[in-house]
Design an enzyme around this catalytic site. Structure first.
Site, PDB file in Angstrom:
ATOM      1  N   SER A  79     -65.438  69.403 -26.997  1.00 35.69           N
ATOM      2  CA  SER A  79     -65.695  70.654 -26.275  1.00 35.69           C
ATOM      3  C   SER A  79     -65.221  70.634 -24.833  1.00 35.69           C
ATOM      4  CB  SER A  79     -67.190  70.987 -26.322  1.00 35.69           C
ATOM      5  OG  SER A  79     -67.575  71.264 -27.649  1.00 35.69           O
ATOM      6  N   GLU A  94     -45.889  13.011  10.599  1.00 41.37           N
ATOM      7  CA  GLU A  94     -44.565  13.291  10.057  1.00 41.37           C
ATOM      8  C   GLU A  94     -43.428  12.975  11.024  1.00 41.37           C
ATOM      9  OE1 GLU A  94     -43.951  14.251   6.928  1.00 41.37           O
ATOM     10  OE2 GLU A  94     -46.102  14.189   6.486  1.00 41.37           O
TER      11      GLU A  94
END
Length: 843
Positions: free
Chosen positions: A478, A86
């Site tokens: 229950s 780069e």
């Protein structure tokens, strides 16, 4: 012909004019240029991560995948690759490379593409402040910004920004994230060939990435390697070795260490409520939950295995699909002559890749059927065998209530070409399976402070994201009774009080019918002590207690446990569990009995750290203690430095909602639901939760729950420091859990008959608690102050001097113990449910 002197003059004039034009252009653009000072304190947009209490990654949220790392942790080979590819003069230029710029300008004048001459500094300027539009004005802005950046930051700081900011495809930003996504590795673990692939991505991440375009990625990689070789960053030998390496990249997600998607989503939603979407997804928060890997894994396995067991005892619903059908013409001519075209490997592989599987279900194709075994083909052409033990369960499903006869041969179950789902047992054998149609949930919390220890909201989050732990309000059956009995103890009853277990026939004026609540099973024992009635879950006694205490008083009492009074039905069906609650609400209510009477608030997030590792939130739950110590320091990971610790937080005490005596008496009665309410009965059935005796723990208590027509089944139980609720049912409210008959192919321990809480929900609870309690010492429920124990007569609940099977010790709150001794004729001592002596049946 120009002389050298004239040429120099013209050159000077041209340079002067260009410089003047550039300066004028800079003055015109200066106000439009972004302020680069923000680069001195960059806030990286990093995803949110969810962890278990022991530091295992559960999930990650956020579109941008980024893992910022300091430059000193970046491998030198990656830096060399970037510089060579780069910007090979990065450490020499002032933000703009004159040589590269001149080459690019001359190329444009000559009609040749010599590159854009973008330096690393210019790319940083573009990535942080500009767009990627191809215009001259953008390029000029880029140059000016580069000058500013170079004057503000060092070269290393610029390079670090570049390495952590650059977009590299698949929503990755920065090379550390790219290493994880493309290779599932840390940057330091990459080979030279892999580094070169990543270094080639900035040029065109969408077209050069190795997943989408491996050939282009390879060509670009070789360019990077060539430039590294020319720049003397690597040797000829390293170059040739890396160049010949294959492209090995494939998509990797975040490295999830603990599978707990329902927990992750719960934490995710809490973070969105706290910080909003933008901050939560980009600020790099690390969210540490209260769940532990051990308990969460145990809960997941318990729920999954219990669903498989329930589903399979109700029968096999058949193959997903069939790749081969019988030739009808030949089938009519002969039952044994069936033309079947062999399956090709391509057909099998294509089919298996198209099958969606969940959890540990594995797609397979049947490729051979023997007498009592089948051969199957799995993905990647793997051949395996399912023997008779893995097939024999699969009698045909007829309905939730009915199953076909047990099979005798494999051919009654499967045919050649059937597409099926299988599971692999721990010993490596395969077993035929199927995707369960029922749903389930489990949640476990600490009664000491409300910390959620484990949460499983369904069979598979991939299949359904509906979290039944927090979102499914189902009738509790229950499971409501302990709270009804708790209210009764506050209103004149004791565990020794006698209430008549007899049928109720009550005229309902509003409905114009007779209401006949029934026991399940529909048997009645007559006068019964309250302890035994709760242990055996007697419906009619719960109704009688509600009527005696009063509906309004019952609702007021239940609201103390965190249940919303507006969501409790205002009729006597409340005593039978017609209220609809979530598993988390049920577990929270039961926690009050476990912790001695305190209402705790469930919480999931223990602490939140920012991207710098600083603790920005620490939970400070109210504790079930009275009195509590004055200060408590929040717990942090041992690896965190001392500066991360928050200041000691003033401890908060949870609200006491019932007395410690009431909590103990109910907890002890629920212990009887497992271990029995009568010491003299060795093996007889005395409580609905007796199956939990397999845990061999005397310090546990629990309650089953089954709704009308068995649409929902529950088991909620606890030790002193852990409360767990298990639920199972169908998301489709029209279906009930049904019943099963004995399968002759299976062993004697199989579950048969009607489904209810003890058979359908409790097995998951037992499997989970077996793991959860294995490292915990046995801690019985100790009587608090003002609890006395006296010997009573089991038939009347009165005092007795007998020491035989007619008597036993019972606990009482001080001042409520009986004062009369049993007489020979005790028939007049029976209470009817309204607190008065019974003379005749009232209903």
């Amino acid at each position: 012909m120009f002389s050298l002197k004239n040429l120099l003059k013209i050159s000077f004039i041209v340079i002067f004019l260009l410089s003047l034009a550039t300066f004028i252009l800079y003055l015109n653009l200066r106000d439009e240029l972004p302020n680069v000072n923000s680069l001195k304190d960059v806030q990286w947009q990093t995803p949110m991560q969810i962890y278990s209490s022991d530091g295992l990654l559960i999930s990650q949220f956020g579109e941008k995948k980024r893992e910022p790392i300091p430059l000193e942790q970046v491998p030198q080979q990656l830096i060399d690759a970037l510089l060579a590819t780069e910007d090979d003069r990065f450490y020499l230029h002032f933000g703009v490379d004159p040589i590269g710029m001149t080459r690019a300008v001359l190329g444009q004048l000559m009609g040749q593409n010599k590159g854009g001459a973008s330096t690393i500094t210019m790319q940083v300027a573009r990535n942080f402040f500009l767009t990627r539009e191809q215009t001259y004005i953008r390029k000029i802005r880029e140059i000016f910004l580069s000058f500013h950046i170079e004057s503000l930051l060092t070269k290393d700081e610029i390079l670090s920004l570049y390495i952590n900011k650059i977009a590299l495809g698949h929503r990755t930003f920065g090379f550390a994230a790219a290493a994880q996504v493309y290779y599932g590795k840390e940057l330091s673990e990459l080979s030279l060939a892999q580094i070169a692939v990543l270094a080639g991505l900035p040029k065109a991440p969408s077209t050069l990435n190795p997943i989408r375009s491996p050939q282009r990625a390879k060509a670009r990689r070789n360019v990077v390697l060539q430039r590294m070789l020319v720049s003397d960053y690597i040797s000829e030998e390293e170059y040739l070795e890396a160049k010949s390496a294959p492209i090995t990249a494939k998509k990797h997600g975040a490295e999830i260490e603990l599978d707990a998607p329902y927990v992750a989503e719960m934490a995710h939603q809490k973070m969105l409520e706290r910080y909003g979407k933008e901050q939560a997804y980009t600020n790099g928060y690390k969210v540490y939950t209260t769940v532990s890997a051990k308990l969460q894994t145990a809960a997941q396995q318990a729920v999954t295995e219990n669903l498989f067991n329930y589903d399979q005892r109700h029968g096999y619903r058949g193959a997903i699909a069939s790749l081969r059908a019988k030739n009808n013409e030949q089938d009519q001519q002969s039952d044994t002559s069936i033309a079947i075209t062999p399956l090709s490997s391509e057909e099998i592989e294509q089919t298996l890749n198209s099958v969606v599987s969940y959890q540990n279900l594995i797609p397979a194709v049947v490729t051979k059927v023997d007498e009592q075994s089948v051969e199957i083909t799995l993905k990647n052409q793997q051949i395996a065998q399912i023997n008779w033990p893995g097939l024999s369960w699969a009698r045909a499903f007829i309905s939730d209530q009915k199953q076909d006869t047990p099979p005798k041969t494999a051919g009654e179950i499967l045919q050649y070409g059937d597409v099926i789902l299988v599971v692999q047992n721990p010993n490596g054998d395969y077993k035929l399976s199927q995707l369960p149609q029922a749903s389930a949930a489990m949640v476990s919390i600490s009664p000491d402070n409300g910390a959620i220890q484990a949460a499983v909201g369904g069979f598979s989050f991939k299949q359904s994201q509906f979290n039944r732990v927090t979102q499914a309000k189902r009738q509790v059956g229950s499971n409501i009774k302990p709270f009804i009995y708790s209210a009764a103890l506050e209103n004149g009853y004791t565990l020794a009080s006698l209430v008549n277990d007899a049928p109720i026939n009550q005229w309902d004026k509003s409905a114009g019918i007779v209401w006949r609540p029934k026991n399940s099973p529909e048997t009645y024992a007559g006068p019964m002590r309250v302890r035994l009635a709760l242990a055996q879950s007697k419906n009619v006694i719960a109704v009688r207690l509600l009527k005696s205490v009063g509906l309004d008083n019952i609702i007021d009492h239940l609201s103390a446990f965190g249940f919303s009074p507006d969501e409790l039905p205002r009729n006597e069906s409340l005593a039978l569990g017609s209220a609809s609650l979530t598993p988390l609400e049920v577990a929270t209510g039961f926690a009050t009995f476990a912790n001695g009477g305190f209402l705790i608030e469930p919480y999931l997030i223990d602490r939140i750290e920012n991207s710098e590792g600083e603790v920005v939130y620490q939970a400070n739950p109210a504790l079930a203690c009275q009195p509590c110590t004055s200060e408590v320091e929040p717990l942090l990971e041992p690896t965190k430095v001392e500066t991360n610790k928050l200041k000691p937080t003033q401890i908060k005490e949870a609200e006491r909602v019932i007395s410690p005596q009431n909590a103990f008496l109910i907890a002890d009665a629920l212990n009887s639901a497992i271990w029995g309410a009568d010491w003299s009965v060795a093996d007889g059935w005395q409580g609905t939760g007796w199956r939990a005796r397999t845990l061999n723990r005397r310090d546990i208590a629990g309650k089953t729950g089954t709704t009308n027509e068995a649409k929902d089944a529950w088991f909620s139980g606890f030790s002193k420091h852990l409360v767990t609720t298990s639920w199972i049912g169908f998301d489709d409210p029209s279906r009930n859990l049904g019943q099963t008959v004995y399968n002759n192919n299976l062993g004697k321990n199989q579950i048969t008959g009607k489904e209810f809480g003890a058979k359908s929900a409790q097995p998951a609870w037992i499997a989970f608690m077996k793991v959860a309690l294995e490292d915990q010492n046995v801690e019985p429920f100790e009587p608090p102050a003002e609890i006395v124990s006296v010997r009573i007569d089991k038939a009347t609940g009165k005092l007795t001097t007998s020491t035989n099977k007619t008597s036993q010790f019972e606990y009482f709150k001080l001042g409520t113990a009986p004062t009369e001794y049993v007489s020979q004729d005790s028939s007049s001592d029976i209470l009817d449910g309204s607190g008065t002596k019974q003379e005749e049946e009232l209903f």
